[in-house]
Structures are given as structure tokens and as C-alpha cells.
Scaffold this motif. Structure first.
Motif, PDB file in Angstrom:
ATOM      1  N   LEU A 101     -56.976  36.853  37.072  1.00 45.63           N
ATOM      2  CA  LEU A 101     -56.989  36.994  38.472  1.00 45.63           C
ATOM      3  C   LEU A 101     -56.637  35.629  39.454  1.00 45.63           C
ATOM      4  O   LEU A 101     -55.866  35.664  40.298  1.00 45.63           O
ATOM      5  CB  LEU A 101     -58.296  37.481  39.513  1.00 45.63           C
ATOM      6  CG  LEU A 101     -58.764  39.441  38.629  1.00 45.63           C
ATOM      7  CD1 LEU A 101     -59.737  39.101  39.237  1.00 45.63           C
ATOM      8  CD2 LEU A 101     -57.614  39.850  39.490  1.00 45.63           C
ATOM      9  N   ALA A 102     -56.770  34.719  38.419  1.00 50.75           N
ATOM     10  CA  ALA A 102     -56.465  33.344  39.157  1.00 50.75           C
ATOM     11  C   ALA A 102     -55.755  32.842  39.074  1.00 50.75           C
ATOM     12  O   ALA A 102     -54.647  32.338  39.877  1.00 50.75           O
ATOM     13  CB  ALA A 102     -58.269  32.241  39.064  1.00 50.75           C
ATOM     14  N   GLY A 103     -54.734  33.662  38.134  1.00 50.23           N
ATOM     15  CA  GLY A 103     -53.172  32.824  37.700  1.00 50.23           C
ATOM     16  C   GLY A 103     -52.659  33.743  38.903  1.00 50.23           C
ATOM     17  O   GLY A 103     -51.302  33.632  39.551  1.00 50.23           O
ATOM     18  N   ILE A 104     -52.821  34.977  39.490  1.00 47.95           N
ATOM     19  CA  ILE A 104     -52.258  35.832  40.456  1.00 47.95           C
ATOM     20  C   ILE A 104     -52.695  34.919  42.045  1.00 47.95           C
ATOM     21  O   ILE A 104     -52.078  34.718  42.744  1.00 47.95           O
ATOM     22  CB  ILE A 104     -52.914  37.494  40.392  1.00 47.95           C
ATOM     23  CG1 ILE A 104     -51.620  38.074  39.744  1.00 47.95           C
ATOM     24  CG2 ILE A 104     -52.233  37.572  41.732  1.00 47.95           C
ATOM     25  CD1 ILE A 104     -52.465  39.139  39.632  1.00 47.95           C
ATOM     26  N   ALA A 105     -53.229  34.049  41.629  1.00 45.54           N
ATOM     27  CA  ALA A 105     -54.031  33.505  43.187  1.00 45.54           C
ATOM     28  C   ALA A 105     -52.938  32.390  42.551  1.00 45.54           C
ATOM     29  O   ALA A 105     -52.836  32.050  44.293  1.00 45.54           O
ATOM     30  CB  ALA A 105     -54.939  33.257  42.848  1.00 45.54           C
ATOM     31  N   VAL A 106     -52.824  31.748  42.233  1.00 48.06           N
ATOM     32  CA  VAL A 106     -51.221  31.001  41.909  1.00 48.06           C
ATOM     33  C   VAL A 106     -50.510  31.495  42.359  1.00 48.06           C
ATOM     34  O   VAL A 106     -50.052  29.828  43.634  1.00 48.06           O
ATOM     35  CB  VAL A 106     -52.194  30.378  40.616  1.00 48.06           C
ATOM     36  CG1 VAL A 106     -50.300  28.515  40.346  1.00 48.06           C
ATOM     37  CG2 VAL A 106     -53.578  29.126  39.862  1.00 48.06           C
ATOM     38  N   ILE A 107     -50.209  31.802  42.360  1.00 44.73           N
ATOM     39  CA  ILE A 107     -48.787  32.589  42.563  1.00 44.73           C
ATOM     40  C   ILE A 107     -48.786  32.730  44.192  1.00 44.73           C
ATOM     41  O   ILE A 107     -47.779  32.616  44.815  1.00 44.73           O
ATOM     42  CB  ILE A 107     -48.153  34.395  41.644  1.00 44.73           C
ATOM     43  CG1 ILE A 107     -48.294  33.362  39.756  1.00 44.73           C
ATOM     44  CG2 ILE A 107     -46.821  34.287  42.011  1.00 44.73           C
ATOM     45  CD1 ILE A 107     -47.947  34.539  39.231  1.00 44.73           C
TER      46      ILE A 107
END
Length: 160
Positions: free
Chosen positions: A129-135
Motif C-alpha cells: 500500500l505504501a509503495g502504491i502511495a509512492v507511485i
């Protein structure tokens, strides 16, 4: 600069996820699976917040400059270009890391009855989820820094 492509990021995510899932199965059959660190989702979330804050700051400065507000600070093109490069690099790395933790998390779903594995699966899920937020933050930053289309240039370019 070329724009980030969602297909490229999704492809990196899927390939990293498949390789990570296969690696987790292999590693688990040999011995102990390495743990998913608690810091992984925290670091990714901090990067997402930094990217979002940078994008909002640049957008506010550009809006103030466009509206010709008195005392409005302009946007230094080199600073915007550096922020854009940081955003694009962060998105690529986040797609790889999120895919890696996603594959590990899928593997860990088979063993949720073990408390330690359940915690690692939760950390892996939050990392995705945090990786998707970075993207998402990187794509927003890219849209903020996008120059208006020129009639003379072909293709889409991104710059500050």
C-alpha cells in the motif's frame, strides 16, 4: 523527460512479485524465510509524503506565479527537474519493492495461523500500500511539473 508509464510500473510490480513469491517458496523449503522489516512500510510512506509535499509546494508556487500575486516565489527549473527525477526514480523503486513484498505477502498468506508469519504478512501488505502511495505521489508530481504542449514538439515531454 519521458513520462512514467503505468504499464511499465505494473510490469515491474508483477515481475518482482512473481520472482519474490518463487524465491520465498524456495527459501522456505531450504530453511527460514527472511523477515519483512517493520520499517519497510514506514520508509515508503515517508517517501510518499515527501513527494506529495513537494508536488503541492510546486503547484502552489506555479499557481501564485501564474496569477501574478505580489511577492510570489517562482519555481527554480533545476529544483523542479530534480524533484521530478526523484519522483520518477522513487516510483520505479517503489514498484519493485512493492512487488517484492507483495510476492512475499502472497506466499505468507498460506501460513497465517503462525503469529510471526501473520505479522510479516501484515507488514508486507502495508508495504504494498505504501509503495502504491509512492507511485501515486510521483505521478501527481509529474503532472504538476508537466509543461504545456508545444505545437513544435512531438510526443509528450515532462520538464520543469
Amino acid at each position: 523527460m519521458k513520462q512514467l508509464r503505468i504499464r511499465t510500473l505494473a510490469g515491474l510490480f508483477v515481475v518482482a512479485g512473481i520472482l519474490s513469491w518463487a524465491g520465498a517458496r524456495l527459501w522456505n523449503s531450504i530453511g527460514t524465510l527472511p523477515s519483512v522489516p517493520l520499517a519497510a512500510p514506514i520508509v515508503l510512506a515517508v517517501i510518499a509524503v515527501v513527494l506529495l509535499a513537494t508536488a503541492l509546494s510546486i503547484r502552489a508556487r506555479l499557481r501564485a506565479q501564474r496569477e501574478r500575486r505580489p511577492g510570489a516565489k517562482g519555481v527554480d527549473p533545476m529544483m523542479a527537474a530534480r524533484a521530478l527525477v526523484f519522483g520518477q526514480a522513487s516510483a520505479l523503486v517503489a514498484a519493485l519493492v512493492a512487488g517484492m513484498y507483495g510476492g512475499t505477502g502472497v506466499f505468507l498468506l498460506e501460513e497465517l495461523d503462525i503469529p510471526a508469519r501473520r505479522d510479516q504478512a501484515i507488514y508486507a501488505g502495508f508495504s504494498v500500500l505504501a509503495g502504491i502511495a509512492v507511485i501515486a505521489a510521483a505521478i501527481f508530481l509529474e503532472r504538476v511539473c508537466k509543461l504545456p504542449e508545444d505545437e513544435d514538439t512531438e510526443g509528450t515531454t515532462t520538464a520543469a
